[in-house]
Design a protein around this motif. Structure first.
Motif, PDB file in Angstrom:
ATOM      1  N   CYS A 119       0.829  -1.201   0.000  1.00 11.84           N
ATOM      2  CA  CYS A 119       0.000   0.000   0.000  1.00 11.84           C
ATOM      3  C   CYS A 119       0.869   1.258   0.000  1.00 11.84           C
ATOM      4  N   TYR A 128     -13.278   3.076   8.177  1.00 11.06           N
ATOM      5  CA  TYR A 128     -11.840   3.258   8.406  1.00 11.06           C
ATOM      6  C   TYR A 128     -11.520   3.067   9.888  1.00 11.06           C
ATOM      7  N   TRP A 175      -8.303  -1.328   5.168  1.00 13.32           N
ATOM      8  CA  TRP A 175      -9.505  -0.537   4.880  1.00 13.32           C
ATOM      9  C   TRP A 175      -9.867  -0.630   3.396  1.00 13.32           C
ATOM     10  N   TRP A 221      -3.883   6.756  -4.480  1.00 15.43           N
ATOM     11  CA  TRP A 221      -4.598   6.208  -3.318  1.00 15.43           C
ATOM     12  C   TRP A 221      -5.583   7.226  -2.770  1.00 15.43           C
ATOM     13  N   SER A 251      -0.112   2.668   6.846  1.00 13.54           N
ATOM     14  CA  SER A 251      -0.219   1.936   5.588  1.00 13.54           C
ATOM     15  C   SER A 251      -0.896   0.584   5.786  1.00 13.54           C
ATOM     16  N   ASN A 300      -4.576   1.402   6.026  1.00 10.51           N
ATOM     17  CA  ASN A 300      -5.106   1.723   4.696  1.00 10.51           C
ATOM     18  C   ASN A 300      -5.276   0.477   3.829  1.00 10.51           C
ATOM     19  N   TYR A 304      -9.563   6.859  -2.219  1.00  8.04           N
ATOM     20  CA  TYR A 304     -10.228   7.172  -0.958  1.00  8.04           C
ATOM     21  C   TYR A 304     -11.373   8.166  -1.180  1.00  8.04           C
TER      22      TYR A 304
END
Length: 287
Positions: free
Chosen positions: A197, A229, A254, A205, A248, A251, A209
């Motif tokens: 990620c 999240y 998520w 990214w 990271s 993320n 998002y």
């Protein structure tokens, strides 16, 4: 993206504390309703909270002053950080003192410039409900404080048509299976997902998002993306055994969970990018 606040852990109030708390189930209801708040509900709660405003502030101060359990203070402050991020509110400069953190959203609403004060005020009923559910006393005076602070939330959000099983829509269970799977996955594999990620171009990214956030808004539930999240944060911390953990990693997990919760609402490029860290680890997705 911060992954932690004061007193962070597997969940903000702690499993043991929730199990023992007489209002533990109401706390879980509050969690579900926040993920499913609409802009109309937020505005309505804010208008209801204008009634008896001075009395409400006195009750807030009284409840906070009576919090003597440091674990409760720390875990509530952790939840305040989560909600401030979810609602896009500025963070307090001092994060190490839980009591200062608990006072912050109320001071922020009082001191905010006119162009920001409206939003800062309308979200206060969420903090009021959390404060009252977790920390108002069980005696007659405490119950009266609880009734006053939770009234806007109860009137607008209860009964809720959502439960923990569908808090993020019809694909909630697929999203939660991703998080449960991550917790049972070897730490080295989860960390590798985080590395993948981190290697993705930041602008791409962020674009993915924002695509999820826009999909949540178009769906009518603008807080679902960020609420998911924050549900991912403790799962990531448990998966790698540290708190706070590498953003990271959060993320990466998520992204995989969001691809499931928002199935059918994202374009294929966004879905492919969000799931790249998970798929690179060779893990299957529920959907």
């Amino acid at each position: 993206m911060s992954t932690s606040g004061p007193g962070s852990g597997r969940d903000d109030l702690g499993r043991a504390l929730l199990a023992q708390h007489p209002r533990g189930e109401q706390w879980r209801q509050l969690d579900v309703t926040i993920a499913n708040l609409t802009f109309e509900q937020i505005t309505h709660m804010g208008s209801l909270a204008e009634e008896r405003a001075a009395e409400r502030q006195a009750v807030r101060d009284r409840i906070i002053a009576r919090i003597s359990n440091p674990e409760l203070a720390g875990r509530l402050a952790s939840r305040w950080i989560r909600w401030k991020d979810t609602f896009g509110l500025p963070m307090p400069a001092e994060l190490d003192d839980p009591i200062t953190v608990l006072h912050h959203p109320y001071l922020l609403a009082q001191q905010a410039p006119p162009e920001h004060s409206g939003w800062h005020k309308v979200v206060l009923p969420v903090f009021d409900a959390g404060l009252a559910i977790a920390a108002a006393g069980g005696d007659q005076a405490g119950i009266a404080d609880y009734e006053l602070l939770t009234a806007p939330w109860r009137r607008v959000c209860l009964p809720s048509r959502f439960t923990a099983t569908d808090a993020y829509g019809p694909h909630t269970q697929a999203a939660l299976r991703v998080l449960r799977h991550a917790e049972a996955t070897p730490t080295r594999v989860v960390r590798r997902m985080g590395q993948v990620c981190a290697e993705i171009d930041g602008r791409r990214w962020e674009g993915a998002y924002h695509a999820v956030t826009e999909a949540a808004i178009a769906w009518g539930f603008p807080l679902r993306a960020r609420s998911l999240y924050w549900e991912t944060v403790p799962a990531a911390e448990e998966a790698v055994g540290e708190s706070p953990t590498d953003p990271s990693v959060v993320n990466a997990l998520w992204g995989a969970a969001a691809s499931q919760a928002f199935a059918g609402r994202l374009d294929s490029d966004t879905s492919v990018l969000l799931t790249r860290p998970w798929r690179t680890a060779g893990l299957p997705l529920p959907g």
